[in-house]
Design a protein around this motif. Sequence first.
Motif, PDB file in Angstrom:
ATOM      1  N   LEU A  17       0.825  -1.204   0.000  1.00  0.00           N
ATOM      2  CA  LEU A  17       0.000   0.000   0.000  1.00  0.00           C
ATOM      3  C   LEU A  17       0.862   1.258   0.000  1.00  0.00           C
ATOM      4  CD1 LEU A  17      -2.741  -1.129   2.541  1.00  0.00           C
ATOM      5  CD2 LEU A  17      -2.823  -1.210   0.049  1.00  0.00           C
ATOM      6  N   VAL A  18       2.198   1.085   0.048  1.00  0.00           N
ATOM      7  CA  VAL A  18       3.154   2.193  -0.031  1.00  0.00           C
ATOM      8  C   VAL A  18       4.205   1.805  -1.069  1.00  0.00           C
ATOM      9  CG1 VAL A  18       2.818   2.958   2.358  1.00  0.00           C
ATOM     10  CG2 VAL A  18       4.576   1.255   1.858  1.00  0.00           C
ATOM     11  N   SER A  19       5.033   2.760  -1.471  1.00  0.00           N
ATOM     12  CA  SER A  19       6.094   2.459  -2.439  1.00  0.00           C
ATOM     13  C   SER A  19       7.123   1.524  -1.798  1.00  0.00           C
ATOM     14  CB  SER A  19       6.777   3.750  -2.896  1.00  0.00           C
ATOM     15  OG  SER A  19       7.538   4.293  -1.825  1.00  0.00           O
ATOM     16  N   ARG A  20       7.924   0.848  -2.624  1.00  0.00           N
ATOM     17  CA  ARG A  20       8.979  -0.030  -2.101  1.00  0.00           C
ATOM     18  C   ARG A  20       9.953   0.765  -1.240  1.00  0.00           C
ATOM     19  NH1 ARG A  20       9.736  -5.169  -4.910  1.00  0.00           N
ATOM     20  NH2 ARG A  20       8.112  -5.289  -6.476  1.00  0.00           N
ATOM     21  N   GLN A  21      10.302   1.970  -1.687  1.00  0.00           N
ATOM     22  CA  GLN A  21      11.224   2.800  -0.921  1.00  0.00           C
ATOM     23  C   GLN A  21      10.643   3.107   0.456  1.00  0.00           C
ATOM     24  OE1 GLN A  21      12.321   6.493  -2.803  1.00  0.00           O
ATOM     25  NE2 GLN A  21      13.355   7.247  -0.978  1.00  0.00           N
ATOM     26  N   GLN A  22       9.382   3.501   0.514  1.00  0.00           N
ATOM     27  CA  GLN A  22       8.749   3.807   1.791  1.00  0.00           C
ATOM     28  C   GLN A  22       8.620   2.551   2.649  1.00  0.00           C
ATOM     29  OE1 GLN A  22       7.917   7.003   2.863  1.00  0.00           O
ATOM     30  NE2 GLN A  22       7.846   5.866   4.770  1.00  0.00           N
ATOM     31  N   TYR A  23       8.389   1.415   2.007  1.00  0.00           N
ATOM     32  CA  TYR A  23       8.286   0.135   2.720  1.00  0.00           C
ATOM     33  C   TYR A  23       9.559  -0.136   3.516  1.00  0.00           C
ATOM     34  CZ  TYR A  23       7.813  -4.965   3.269  1.00  0.00           C
ATOM     35  OH  TYR A  23       7.752  -6.245   3.760  1.00  0.00           O
ATOM     36  N   PHE A  24      10.731   0.080   2.882  1.00  0.00           N
ATOM     37  CA  PHE A  24      12.002  -0.193   3.556  1.00  0.00           C
ATOM     38  C   PHE A  24      12.411   0.922   4.517  1.00  0.00           C
ATOM     39  CE2 PHE A  24      12.686  -3.270   0.035  1.00  0.00           C
ATOM     40  CZ  PHE A  24      12.937  -4.376   0.818  1.00  0.00           C
ATOM     41  N   SER A  29       2.769   4.255   7.042  1.00  0.00           N
ATOM     42  CA  SER A  29       2.117   3.046   6.596  1.00  0.00           C
ATOM     43  C   SER A  29       0.634   3.304   6.425  1.00  0.00           C
ATOM     44  CB  SER A  29       2.335   1.926   7.606  1.00  0.00           C
ATOM     45  OG  SER A  29       1.681   0.752   7.193  1.00  0.00           O
ATOM     46  N   ILE A  30       0.023   2.500   5.634  1.00  0.00           N
ATOM     47  CA  ILE A  30      -1.427   2.498   5.515  1.00  0.00           C
ATOM     48  C   ILE A  30      -1.866   1.170   6.113  1.00  0.00           C
ATOM     49  CG2 ILE A  30      -3.385   2.545   3.945  1.00  0.00           C
ATOM     50  CD1 ILE A  30      -1.490   4.038   1.959  1.00  0.00           C
ATOM     51  N   CYS A  31      -2.543   1.252   7.233  1.00  0.00           N
ATOM     52  CA  CYS A  31      -2.920   0.053   7.961  1.00  0.00           C
ATOM     53  C   CYS A  31      -4.140  -0.612   7.310  1.00  0.00           C
ATOM     54  CB  CYS A  31      -3.219   0.436   9.407  1.00  0.00           C
ATOM     55  SG  CYS A  31      -3.428  -0.977  10.476  1.00  0.00           S
ATOM     56  N   THR A  35      -8.512  -1.285  13.398  1.00  0.00           N
ATOM     57  CA  THR A  35      -9.069  -1.742  14.668  1.00  0.00           C
ATOM     58  C   THR A  35      -8.150  -2.772  15.310  1.00  0.00           C
ATOM     59  OG1 THR A  35     -11.290  -1.395  13.768  1.00  0.00           O
ATOM     60  CG2 THR A  35     -11.116  -2.742  15.764  1.00  0.00           C
ATOM     61  N   LEU A  36      -7.674  -3.722  14.522  1.00  0.00           N
ATOM     62  CA  LEU A  36      -6.757  -4.738  15.028  1.00  0.00           C
ATOM     63  C   LEU A  36      -5.439  -4.106  15.459  1.00  0.00           C
ATOM     64  CD1 LEU A  36      -6.587  -7.802  15.449  1.00  0.00           C
ATOM     65  CD2 LEU A  36      -5.638  -7.989  13.160  1.00  0.00           C
ATOM     66  N   GLN A  37      -4.943  -3.158  14.672  1.00  0.00           N
ATOM     67  CA  GLN A  37      -3.707  -2.446  15.010  1.00  0.00           C
ATOM     68  C   GLN A  37      -3.854  -1.735  16.351  1.00  0.00           C
ATOM     69  OE1 GLN A  37      -0.704  -2.312  13.706  1.00  0.00           O
ATOM     70  NE2 GLN A  37       0.108  -0.629  14.893  1.00  0.00           N
ATOM     71  N   LYS A  38      -4.973  -1.031  16.537  1.00  0.00           N
ATOM     72  CA  LYS A  38      -5.197  -0.294  17.786  1.00  0.00           C
ATOM     73  C   LYS A  38      -5.279  -1.255  18.970  1.00  0.00           C
ATOM     74  CE  LYS A  38      -8.038   3.198  19.960  1.00  0.00           C
ATOM     75  NZ  LYS A  38      -9.154   4.114  19.823  1.00  0.00           N
ATOM     76  N   MET A  39      -5.944  -2.393  18.780  1.00  0.00           N
ATOM     77  CA  MET A  39      -6.061  -3.381  19.854  1.00  0.00           C
ATOM     78  C   MET A  39      -4.672  -3.849  20.297  1.00  0.00           C
ATOM     79  SD  MET A  39      -7.833  -7.138  19.897  1.00  0.00           S
ATOM     80  CE  MET A  39      -6.504  -7.885  18.985  1.00  0.00           C
ATOM     81  N   PHE A  40      -3.803  -4.189  19.338  1.00  0.00           N
ATOM     82  CA  PHE A  40      -2.456  -4.651  19.680  1.00  0.00           C
ATOM     83  C   PHE A  40      -1.630  -3.534  20.316  1.00  0.00           C
ATOM     84  CE2 PHE A  40      -3.253  -8.257  16.730  1.00  0.00           C
ATOM     85  CZ  PHE A  40      -2.942  -9.273  17.619  1.00  0.00           C
ATOM     86  N   MET A  41      -1.815  -2.303  19.884  1.00  0.00           N
ATOM     87  CA  MET A  41      -1.102  -1.184  20.496  1.00  0.00           C
ATOM     88  C   MET A  41      -1.536  -0.999  21.947  1.00  0.00           C
ATOM     89  SD  MET A  41      -0.803   1.602  17.413  1.00  0.00           S
ATOM     90  CE  MET A  41       0.040   2.808  18.411  1.00  0.00           C
ATOM     91  N   LEU A  42      -2.830  -1.104  22.213  1.00  0.00           N
ATOM     92  CA  LEU A  42      -3.334  -0.978  23.583  1.00  0.00           C
ATOM     93  C   LEU A  42      -2.826  -2.102  24.485  1.00  0.00           C
ATOM     94  CD1 LEU A  42      -7.001   0.183  22.850  1.00  0.00           C
ATOM     95  CD2 LEU A  42      -5.138   1.563  23.831  1.00  0.00           C
ATOM     96  N   LYS A  48       3.803   1.758  16.493  1.00  0.00           N
ATOM     97  CA  LYS A  48       3.063   2.482  15.474  1.00  0.00           C
ATOM     98  C   LYS A  48       3.185   1.774  14.128  1.00  0.00           C
ATOM     99  CE  LYS A  48       6.794   5.702  14.465  1.00  0.00           C
ATOM    100  NZ  LYS A  48       7.036   5.652  13.054  1.00  0.00           N
ATOM    101  N   ALA A  49       2.204   1.935  13.306  1.00  0.00           N
ATOM    102  CA  ALA A  49       2.208   1.295  11.994  1.00  0.00           C
ATOM    103  C   ALA A  49       3.401   1.783  11.183  1.00  0.00           C
ATOM    104  CB  ALA A  49       0.905   1.611  11.260  1.00  0.00           C
ATOM    105  N   GLY A  50       4.037   0.870  10.468  1.00  0.00           N
ATOM    106  CA  GLY A  50       5.154   1.240   9.599  1.00  0.00           C
ATOM    107  C   GLY A  50       6.490   1.274  10.296  1.00  0.00           C
ATOM    108  N   SER A  51       6.608   0.658  11.464  1.00  0.00           N
ATOM    109  CA  SER A  51       7.874   0.734  12.202  1.00  0.00           C
ATOM    110  C   SER A  51       8.643  -0.573  12.238  1.00  0.00           C
ATOM    111  CB  SER A  51       7.605   1.194  13.640  1.00  0.00           C
ATOM    112  OG  SER A  51       6.837   0.216  14.320  1.00  0.00           O
ATOM    113  N   GLY A  52       8.326  -1.514  11.371  1.00  0.00           N
ATOM    114  CA  GLY A  52       8.955  -2.820  11.472  1.00  0.00           C
ATOM    115  C   GLY A  52      10.045  -3.138  10.466  1.00  0.00           C
ATOM    116  N   VAL A  53       9.781  -2.922   9.190  1.00  0.00           N
ATOM    117  CA  VAL A  53      10.724  -3.355   8.159  1.00  0.00           C
ATOM    118  C   VAL A  53      12.046  -2.609   8.267  1.00  0.00           C
ATOM    119  CG1 VAL A  53      11.131  -3.582   5.674  1.00  0.00           C
ATOM    120  CG2 VAL A  53       8.908  -4.153   6.622  1.00  0.00           C
ATOM    121  N   ASP A  54      12.008  -1.314   8.608  1.00  0.00           N
ATOM    122  CA  ASP A  54      13.263  -0.570   8.744  1.00  0.00           C
ATOM    123  C   ASP A  54      14.122  -1.158   9.867  1.00  0.00           C
ATOM    124  OD1 ASP A  54      11.201   0.426  10.459  1.00  0.00           O
ATOM    125  OD2 ASP A  54      12.373   2.238  10.840  1.00  0.00           O
TER     126      ASP A  54
END
Length: 185
Positions: A17-24, A29-31, A35-42, A48-54
């Motif tokens: 849902l993002v460019s390859r460059q933004q992915y790395f 991120s576009i979640c 709802t599932l993301q918020k549940m896991f954050m709580l 935060k979304a988009g903080s893993g691949v880097d």
Amino acid sequence: MERTDDSFVFMNPGMLLVSRQQYFEGGRSICRNPTLQKMFMLLGRAEKAGSGVDKIVSGWQYLGWPHPTVAEEMRPDYVVLTLRLGVKTTQENPSRRPIKKNWRKRQILEFCEKPKSFSEIMDNIGLKDRVSFKRLYINPMIEEGVLAMTEPDNPTSRNQMYVTVQETQKREDAQEGSQEGSQHE
């Protein structure tokens, strides 16, 4: 997730849902399921979304392994992240390996003050590959004279144990060796 001899392969349904460059690069991120993301954050189980691949990329670079690759497969749609293992790049951190190896050797020597089996030592250190463990740690430590087998005449004995050689024992062995050498002259 799939583990092969030379890589980890992560497959997620859907397309990027993002460019390859933004992915790395991470950070944005576009979640797919907010709802599932918020549940896991709580629950404290997600950042935060988009903080893993880097973070994955920087960890892989720190180990000196090849840059991860991402591919998109269609029908069905999948994003495939491949993390290759074992083939070192020139970016390897040369100071990390000897420090970790020496630290593990010290752990082994402390643990083996009383005789311990091969499996007990591996479990204590937290390693799984028996062949590498023996080649990288046990054999060199025996050759250095800091670790000894309890049954040196039968190295493959199922009762084989390993024990730390104390400094006084090493000196006595060295003295015996020099006395035997002078008797044979």
